[in-house]
Design a protein around this motif. Structure first.
Motif, PDB file in Angstrom:
ATOM      1  N   ARG A   1       2.150   7.191   8.168  1.00  0.00           N
ATOM      2  CA  ARG A   1       3.520   6.028   7.803  1.00  0.00           C
ATOM      3  C   ARG A   1       3.356   5.206   9.219  1.00  0.00           C
ATOM      4  O   ARG A   1       3.726   3.916   9.296  1.00  0.00           O
ATOM      5  CB  ARG A   1       4.842   5.685   6.967  1.00  0.00           C
ATOM      6  CG  ARG A   1       4.468   7.104   5.460  1.00  0.00           C
ATOM      7  CD  ARG A   1       5.153   5.634   4.580  1.00  0.00           C
ATOM      8  NE  ARG A   1       5.131   6.315   3.428  1.00  0.00           N
ATOM      9  CZ  ARG A   1       5.835   5.594   2.469  1.00  0.00           C
ATOM     10  NH1 ARG A   1       7.322   5.027   2.144  1.00  0.00           N
ATOM     11  NH2 ARG A   1       5.808   6.342   0.832  1.00  0.00           N
TER      12      ARG A   1
ATOM     13  N   ARG B   1      -3.545   7.715  -6.870  1.00  0.00           N
ATOM     14  CA  ARG B   1      -3.764   6.706  -5.747  1.00  0.00           C
ATOM     15  C   ARG B   1      -3.573   7.237  -5.010  1.00  0.00           C
ATOM     16  O   ARG B   1      -4.546   6.462  -3.725  1.00  0.00           O
ATOM     17  CB  ARG B   1      -3.312   5.764  -6.229  1.00  0.00           C
ATOM     18  CG  ARG B   1      -2.999   5.039  -7.730  1.00  0.00           C
ATOM     19  CD  ARG B   1      -2.366   3.369  -7.907  1.00  0.00           C
ATOM     20  NE  ARG B   1      -1.366   3.461  -7.125  1.00  0.00           N
ATOM     21  CZ  ARG B   1      -0.251   3.695  -8.764  1.00  0.00           C
ATOM     22  NH1 ARG B   1      -0.497   3.476  -9.798  1.00  0.00           N
ATOM     23  NH2 ARG B   1       0.886   3.966  -8.589  1.00  0.00           N
ATOM     24  N   GLY B   2      -2.243   7.650  -4.144  1.00  0.00           N
ATOM     25  CA  GLY B   2      -2.219   8.549  -2.378  1.00  0.00           C
ATOM     26  C   GLY B   2      -3.612   9.022  -2.125  1.00  0.00           C
ATOM     27  O   GLY B   2      -4.308   8.855  -1.524  1.00  0.00           O
TER      28      GLY B   2
ATOM     29  N   SER C   1      -2.513   6.040   5.544  1.00  0.00           N
ATOM     30  CA  SER C   1      -1.271   5.773   4.019  1.00  0.00           C
ATOM     31  C   SER C   1      -1.453   6.975   4.338  1.00  0.00           C
ATOM     32  O   SER C   1       0.043   7.741   3.774  1.00  0.00           O
ATOM     33  CB  SER C   1      -2.089   5.776   2.975  1.00  0.00           C
ATOM     34  OG  SER C   1      -3.008   6.266   2.016  1.00  0.00           O
TER      35      SER C   1
ATOM     36  N   PHE D   1      -4.820   1.922   4.358  1.00  0.00           N
ATOM     37  CA  PHE D   1      -5.557   2.837   3.789  1.00  0.00           C
ATOM     38  C   PHE D   1      -5.889   4.384   3.672  1.00  0.00           C
ATOM     39  O   PHE D   1      -5.456   5.323   3.728  1.00  0.00           O
ATOM     40  CB  PHE D   1      -6.576   2.318   2.597  1.00  0.00           C
ATOM     41  CG  PHE D   1      -6.571   1.216   1.049  1.00  0.00           C
ATOM     42  CD1 PHE D   1      -5.280   0.925   0.765  1.00  0.00           C
ATOM     43  CD2 PHE D   1      -7.978   0.544   1.085  1.00  0.00           C
ATOM     44  CE1 PHE D   1      -5.144   0.655  -0.533  1.00  0.00           C
ATOM     45  CE2 PHE D   1      -7.248  -0.801  -0.174  1.00  0.00           C
ATOM     46  CZ  PHE D   1      -6.131  -1.045  -0.823  1.00  0.00           C
TER      47      PHE D   1
ATOM     48  N   SER E   1       0.673   4.660  -2.549  1.00  0.00           N
ATOM     49  CA  SER E   1       0.543   5.848  -2.161  1.00  0.00           C
ATOM     50  C   SER E   1       0.987   7.198  -2.610  1.00  0.00           C
ATOM     51  O   SER E   1       1.303   8.073  -1.543  1.00  0.00           O
ATOM     52  CB  SER E   1       0.316   6.037  -0.336  1.00  0.00           C
ATOM     53  OG  SER E   1       1.501   5.571  -0.070  1.00  0.00           O
ATOM     54  N   SER E   2       0.717   7.311  -3.683  1.00  0.00           N
ATOM     55  CA  SER E   2       1.593   8.843  -4.453  1.00  0.00           C
ATOM     56  C   SER E   2       0.508   8.763  -5.749  1.00  0.00           C
ATOM     57  O   SER E   2      -0.608   8.229  -5.727  1.00  0.00           O
ATOM     58  CB  SER E   2       3.373   8.383  -4.780  1.00  0.00           C
ATOM     59  OG  SER E   2       3.026   7.222  -5.875  1.00  0.00           O
TER      60      SER E   2
ATOM     61  N   VAL F   1       1.032  -1.539   0.096  1.00  0.00           N
ATOM     62  CA  VAL F   1      -0.097  -0.143   0.210  1.00  0.00           C
ATOM     63  C   VAL F   1       0.637   1.303   0.061  1.00  0.00           C
ATOM     64  O   VAL F   1       0.744   2.191  -0.681  1.00  0.00           O
ATOM     65  CB  VAL F   1      -0.869   0.389   0.957  1.00  0.00           C
ATOM     66  CG1 VAL F   1      -1.563   1.630   1.459  1.00  0.00           C
ATOM     67  CG2 VAL F   1      -2.479  -0.966   1.423  1.00  0.00           C
ATOM     68  N   MET F   2       1.688   1.498   0.909  1.00  0.00           N
ATOM     69  CA  MET F   2       3.108   2.531   0.737  1.00  0.00           C
ATOM     70  C   MET F   2       3.253   2.443   0.131  1.00  0.00           C
ATOM     71  O   MET F   2       3.349   3.990  -0.830  1.00  0.00           O
ATOM     72  CB  MET F   2       3.619   2.176   1.751  1.00  0.00           C
ATOM     73  CG  MET F   2       3.241   2.005   3.170  1.00  0.00           C
ATOM     74  SD  MET F   2       1.771   3.639   3.728  1.00  0.00           S
ATOM     75  CE  MET F   2       1.046   2.962   4.509  1.00  0.00           C
TER      76      MET F   2
ATOM     77  N   PHE G   1      -6.594   6.785  -1.816  1.00  0.00           N
ATOM     78  CA  PHE G   1      -6.197   6.068  -0.318  1.00  0.00           C
ATOM     79  C   PHE G   1      -6.809   6.853   0.987  1.00  0.00           C
ATOM     80  O   PHE G   1      -6.898   6.628   1.780  1.00  0.00           O
ATOM     81  CB  PHE G   1      -5.251   5.455  -0.234  1.00  0.00           C
ATOM     82  CG  PHE G   1      -4.680   4.540  -1.475  1.00  0.00           C
ATOM     83  CD1 PHE G   1      -5.331   4.267  -2.036  1.00  0.00           C
ATOM     84  CD2 PHE G   1      -3.212   4.484  -1.430  1.00  0.00           C
ATOM     85  CE1 PHE G   1      -4.761   2.828  -3.130  1.00  0.00           C
ATOM     86  CE2 PHE G   1      -2.917   3.287  -2.598  1.00  0.00           C
ATOM     87  CZ  PHE G   1      -3.904   2.817  -2.799  1.00  0.00           C
ATOM     88  N   THR G   2      -6.564   7.728   0.499  1.00  0.00           N
ATOM     89  CA  THR G   2      -6.647   8.950   1.973  1.00  0.00           C
ATOM     90  C   THR G   2      -8.398   9.556   2.055  1.00  0.00           C
ATOM     91  O   THR G   2      -8.313   9.783   2.796  1.00  0.00           O
ATOM     92  CB  THR G   2      -5.503  10.386   2.176  1.00  0.00           C
ATOM     93  OG1 THR G   2      -5.581  11.056   0.295  1.00  0.00           O
ATOM     94  CG2 THR G   2      -4.427   9.801   2.282  1.00  0.00           C
TER      95      THR G   2
END
Length: 260
Positions: A212, A40-41, A209, A206, A36-37, A32-33, A44-45
């Motif tokens: 971390r 997509r990041g 994310s 998620f 998570s950019s 996931v990490m 997720f957030t």
């Protein structure tokens, strides 16, 4: 669950389950990490933290249902063994009404049944290998002998009837313990628990994310909680296997009381 896990001690079982949980959580965290950019990041957030409590509640309910199942099976197994031992003890006591060879033979057959149960049936029950297709020969011989007795006094007449009743109860209790020995948590239930645990770990990753450190802590806490629940259920999944297996102690306690 694989049969070899039931042969492990609680500590080794816990070490295995906690290790697997930690590896799975770490793999989910890393996956996931790494994703998570960018867009997509942000996606997720944007997932609401409000979805975590319902998932946790569903997981807790599943664990509760499985725990109730395994505990109920264990209680029924212990009750069946105690009932069988009590019935056989009654046969031993009542056999004293028939002095000489009949009484001695009845006590010898009781001893034979207990020895077979402890040395043969218990190891097979731990592997769920005992069936109801075979009636134990010592008990069958006992029942035949009891029915063939010729009472000479009113006391012997009553004792004969009670012996037959006790033997029927012992057979019924044996059937019950063999049936219960086949019980376990099926694959579908284990699959549901594990799948929900994995999905919850993904949801935690998620939601957190963007942080971390917080994600790692939250995932580790849930992974260890889920592992503890799985160890609790797995260690008691089969009533006659594992570290908390029902022992034949009640039956063994009958045998030393038998005269030669």
């Amino acid at each position: 669950m694989p049969g070899w896990l039931h042969e492990l001690s609680v500590l080794w079982l816990a070490a295995f389950v906690f290790g697997v949980a930690l590896v799975v959580a770490a793999a989910i965290y890393a996956t996931v990490m790494s994703l998570s950019s960018g867009e997509r990041g942000r996606a997720f957030t944007s997932i609401s933290p409000g979805m975590l409590p319902p998932m946790g509640i569903v997981f807790a309910l599943l664990v509760g249902f499985l725990a109730a199942q395994v505990w109920s099976s264990g209680d029924r197994a212990a009750a069946a063994v105690s009932e069988e031992a009590s019935s056989l003890r009654s046969v031993v006591l009542l056999s004293s009404e028939f002095p000489g060879e009949p009484g001695a033979q009845m006590r010898s057959l009781v001893r034979g049944h207990i020895e077979d149960a402890v040395t043969k049936e218990w190891p097979q029950m731990s592997e769920q290998g005992v069936t109801l297709s075979v009636v134990p020969q010592p008990v069958a011989d006992l029942l035949t002998m009891a029915l063939a007795l010729r009472p000479e006094t009113p006391g012997q007449t009553i004792a004969q009837g009670e012996i037959v009743t006790s033997l029927e109860q012992a057979l019924a209790a044996r059937r019950q313990r063999i049936i219960v020995s086949q019980s376990s948590v099926n694959g579908a239930k284990w699959g549901a628990v594990v799948t929900l645990a994995v999905l919850t770990l993904f949801a935690i990753a998620f939601v957190h994310s963007g942080n971390r450190g917080g994600a790692a802590i939250a995932m580790a806490l849930f992974a260890f909680a889920a592992a503890a629940a799985i160890v609790m259920i797995a260690s008691q999944e089969r009533p006659f296997a594992g570290p908390f297996a029902v022992s034949p102690t009640p039956l063994v306690q009958v045998e030393p009381a038998l005269p030669g």
